[in-house]
Design a protein around this motif. Structure first.
Motif, PDB file in Angstrom:
ATOM      1  N   PRO A  10       0.996  -1.361   0.216  1.00  0.00           N
ATOM      2  CA  PRO A  10       0.090  -0.071   0.135  1.00  0.00           C
ATOM      3  C   PRO A  10       0.842   1.503   0.193  1.00  0.00           C
ATOM      4  N   PRO A  11       0.503   2.431  -0.841  1.00  0.00           N
ATOM      5  CA  PRO A  11       1.170   3.758  -0.602  1.00  0.00           C
ATOM      6  C   PRO A  11       1.702   4.087   0.699  1.00  0.00           C
ATOM      7  N   ASP A  12       0.833   4.122   1.831  1.00  0.00           N
ATOM      8  CA  ASP A  12       1.207   4.511   2.970  1.00  0.00           C
ATOM      9  C   ASP A  12       2.380   3.722   3.618  1.00  0.00           C
ATOM     10  N   VAL A  13       2.122   2.380   3.271  1.00  0.00           N
ATOM     11  CA  VAL A  13       3.265   1.569   3.986  1.00  0.00           C
ATOM     12  C   VAL A  13       4.549   1.689   3.160  1.00  0.00           C
ATOM     13  N   ARG A  14       4.573   2.006   1.816  1.00  0.00           N
ATOM     14  CA  ARG A  14       5.734   2.275   1.024  1.00  0.00           C
ATOM     15  C   ARG A  14       6.528   3.529   1.373  1.00  0.00           C
ATOM     16  N   SER A  15       5.569   4.493   1.769  1.00  0.00           N
ATOM     17  CA  SER A  15       6.225   5.736   2.247  1.00  0.00           C
ATOM     18  C   SER A  15       7.132   5.572   3.529  1.00  0.00           C
ATOM     19  N   ARG A  16       6.620   4.807   4.602  1.00  0.00           N
ATOM     20  CA  ARG A  16       7.145   4.524   5.768  1.00  0.00           C
ATOM     21  C   ARG A  16       8.550   3.705   5.540  1.00  0.00           C
ATOM     22  N   LEU A  17       8.735   2.860   4.592  1.00  0.00           N
ATOM     23  CA  LEU A  17       9.627   1.835   4.496  1.00  0.00           C
ATOM     24  C   LEU A  17      11.088   2.691   4.462  1.00  0.00           C
ATOM     25  N   ASN A  18      11.003   4.035   4.156  1.00  0.00           N
ATOM     26  CA  ASN A  18      12.100   4.904   3.871  1.00  0.00           C
ATOM     27  C   ASN A  18      12.658   4.932   5.176  1.00  0.00           C
ATOM     28  N   GLU A  19      12.025   4.728   6.522  1.00  0.00           N
ATOM     29  CA  GLU A  19      12.611   4.968   7.785  1.00  0.00           C
ATOM     30  C   GLU A  19      13.249   3.461   8.360  1.00  0.00           C
ATOM     31  N   LEU A  20      13.064   2.660   7.316  1.00  0.00           N
ATOM     32  CA  LEU A  20      13.562   1.328   7.839  1.00  0.00           C
ATOM     33  C   LEU A  20      15.263   1.030   7.161  1.00  0.00           C
ATOM     34  N   ARG A  21      15.818  -0.024   7.867  1.00  0.00           N
ATOM     35  CA  ARG A  21      17.176  -0.258   7.195  1.00  0.00           C
ATOM     36  C   ARG A  21      17.416  -1.678   7.480  1.00  0.00           C
TER      37      ARG A  21
END
Length: 298
Positions: A10-21
């Motif tokens: 989902p788009p909202d999940v994709r945007s939050r992936l930027n915070e993960l490593r």
């Protein structure tokens, strides 16, 4: 009709992936927050230390502010990131087809596919290798590990065609797992955790120096048992059906179910396997944030 990437993430999940490593837990415990770093030095992203300039060093590595203060050339040395090989091990047995009545189109398997796609995005961003092994009784679906956008596309197609059926494989059917996954690879198991064969495989992998992370997928109905009145409960792997009064069964079911979860937690802890639990009505990225977020535990 949604394109496959949007359908999986989902788009909202994709945007939050930027915070993960994406990172192996052993590396996190040994070196703190950061990507999996080798002992080679270079112009990586994670600052390590200063050293005196040597002929052949790149000018962009010189700390010019420090030069202005000291009148000497110093190079900013960093840990060079080394590629990690990530294996997505998907339980594709029949019980993974279970979905909540409130979300009949979103099963455990669908959640597993979406989580796998998220991990792939993290691995792709970091230049890691990633592969897929889907396991069910009639055989193993294998996508050898590789890297890059084309590998991501191949993995998406594999996920798209994957269905849940039969039981978890045993014996020689698991040979491809040992033929492909080598020591120090990161293995992310996506399963409901109900099949002893899957847990035993995770334990064996961990004992053989594979880095294993276990994400257990549960339905909201298993967590809450909201049934009232007469109800038929069906086991998709054995085909058995049990009838009963939901309200009368609730307390005993929740007690036994929570006991089973505690036993699973203890078993994974004993094997040194990092594990999180995801319920299908929760935001998809919560287990990934627990594992790979800034404050994830080692």
């Amino acid at each position: 009709m949604q394109r496959m990437p949007e359908a999986l993430i989902p788009p909202d999940v994709r945007s939050r992936l930027n915070e993960l490593r994406l990172q192996a837990q052993r590396t996190r415990a040994a070196q703190g927050i950061g990507l999996h770093a080798s002992h080679n030095r270079g112009a990586g992203l994670e600052f390590s230390q200063y050293r005196s300039y040597e002929p052949g060093d790149e000018l962009r590595q010189i700390d010019w502010k420090l030069y202005a203060r000291s009148d000497r050339f110093f190079v900013r040395e960093a840990e060079r990131e080394s590629p990690l090989t990530v294996w997505l091990l998907l339980d594709a047995s029949a019980s993974m087809a279970q979905a909540d009545q409130a979300k009949p189109g979103f099963s455990r398997l669908q959640a597993a596919k979406s989580l796998a796609a998220c991990v792939v995005e993290l691995a792709l961003r970091q230049g890691d290798h990633f592969g897929l092994i889907a396991l069910r009784e009639d055989g193993v679906q294998l996508l050898p590990a590789s890297s890059g956008p084309r590998q991501r596309d191949r993995l998406w197609l594999s996920l798209h065609s994957l269905t849940a059926q039969a039981r978890f494989p045993q014996g020689e059917r698991l040979n491809p797992v040992w033929e492909r996954i080598v020591a120090d690879d990161l293995v992310i198991v996506l399963s409901d955790g109900f099949d002893d064969g899957c847990i035993a495989l995770a334990e064996r992998l961990a004992a053989a120096r594979r880095e294993v992370i276990f994400i257990q997928l549960l339905t909201a109905e298993e967590r809450d048992f909201p049934f009232t009145g007469g109800h038929l409960f069906h086991d998709p792997e054995t085909g058995q059906t049990v009838s009963g009064d939901g309200k009368a069964m609730r307390a005993e079911f929740l007690q036994q179910f929570n006991r089973a979860l505690q036993m699973l937690d203890a078993r994974l802890d004993a094997a040194g396997i990092v594990h999180v639990r995801h319920v299908l009505d929760a935001p998809l990225d919560i287990p990934l944030r627990q594992l790979f977020g800034k404050h994830a535990r080692p």
